[in-house]
Design an enzyme around this catalytic site. Sequence first.
Site, PDB file in Angstrom:
ATOM      1  N   GLN A 168      -4.390  -1.798   9.383  1.00 19.89           N
ATOM      2  CA  GLN A 168      -4.350  -3.109   8.727  1.00 19.89           C
ATOM      3  C   GLN A 168      -5.096  -4.160   9.558  1.00 19.89           C
ATOM      4  OE1 GLN A 168      -3.186  -3.829   5.599  1.00 19.89           O
ATOM      5  NE2 GLN A 168      -4.006  -5.866   5.916  1.00 19.89           N
ATOM      6  N   LYS A 187       0.840  -1.202   0.000  1.00 26.90           N
ATOM      7  CA  LYS A 187       0.000   0.000   0.000  1.00 26.90           C
ATOM      8  C   LYS A 187       0.875   1.253   0.000  1.00 26.90           C
ATOM      9  CE  LYS A 187      -3.749  -2.658   1.967  1.00 26.90           C
ATOM     10  NZ  LYS A 187      -4.485  -3.152   3.124  1.00 26.90           N
ATOM     11  N   ASP A 230     -10.138   3.807   3.767  1.00 27.96           N
ATOM     12  CA  ASP A 230     -10.292   2.370   3.562  1.00 27.96           C
ATOM     13  C   ASP A 230     -11.759   1.955   3.760  1.00 27.96           C
ATOM     14  OD1 ASP A 230      -9.086  -0.067   2.888  1.00 27.96           O
ATOM     15  OD2 ASP A 230      -8.761  -0.639   4.979  1.00 27.96           O
TER      16      ASP A 230
END
Length: 281
Positions: free
Chosen positions: A99, A55, A122
């Site tokens: 994450q 990422k 996200d």
Amino acid sequence: MSAQILDGKALAQHFEDEMRGRVEALKAKAGGRTPILATILVGADPASATYVRMKGNACRRVGMDSMAVELPEDTTTDQLLARIDELNNNPDVHGILLQHPVPAQIDERLCFDAISLGKDVDGVTCLGFGRMAMGEEAYGCATPKGIMRLLEHYEVPLEGKHAVVVGRSAILGKPMAMMLLEANATVTICHSRTRDLAGLVAQADIVVGAVGRPEFIKADWIKDGAVVVDAGFHPRKCGDIELGPLIDRVAAYTPVPGGVGPMTINTLIFQTLEAGEKAFS
Ligand code: NAP
């Protein structure tokens, strides 16, 4: 019938080329400042570390930056909340990625929901999910939003189609179903207690595999001419759908690898760029 390949790898590349230009323009306007994605990795899980690195690399490929926050395995919920709070209040940070999964002692939902809406690039907060489901502005959850961008690019018709989503996780199945509903598909959501899964999948014009089990959805459940979207990815390089026998008889399919995966990261950085554009406007 020759199926259309919904090529996420090529599309992500194409979108990166477009984004590079937008980042350049933004930098020129913002006196050299660039959007920054903060990535938070808790613990040392190698797969998670790889995803976070990918990422960060994707940000740099388009000229943006990333800030890697790495926390030890024994981090508490309070400690993680404190770091998220710092990032929420840091004007140089435009997007925050936590994450998944975090170590078991952490209340992951509480931490996701601590990310401020404007930096939730996200798409993991309950607020963002609720707004998206209501058709209000919010960043979409990266994997299903990436799938929607892929379907849109290839002009896959959704309106009035029967979409069957197999899986109902917070980061994939549920937001996927809501996005398809927003696009006027008729949506069935299946899960581990669903009865007659094969019979439901057989009715689908669009099948989304989001189960997390290799080739769990069998080719002979899927009707001719369907659109097959496979979010799964397993070490033996297959997805959640038994794809091989389908290639000659479906309308379109996402390859594994190279379908959904690249679009997930692309969507994360795309939404970070959008957050940066808002911040610098
Ligand atoms: P998850 O949280 O484990 O959810 C799996 C879902 O599948 C659950 O809703 C579960 O139902 C359902 N399920 C399990 N067994 C079933 C069965 N026998 N029949 C019907 N449904 C069943 O997984 P996830 O995070 O959503 O991920 C799903 C897949 O997508 C995995 O392969 C993962 O690697 C992949 N993924 C890919 C990306 C990407 O960027 N490419 C991103 C995220 C995930 P219950 O709710 O009833 O337990």
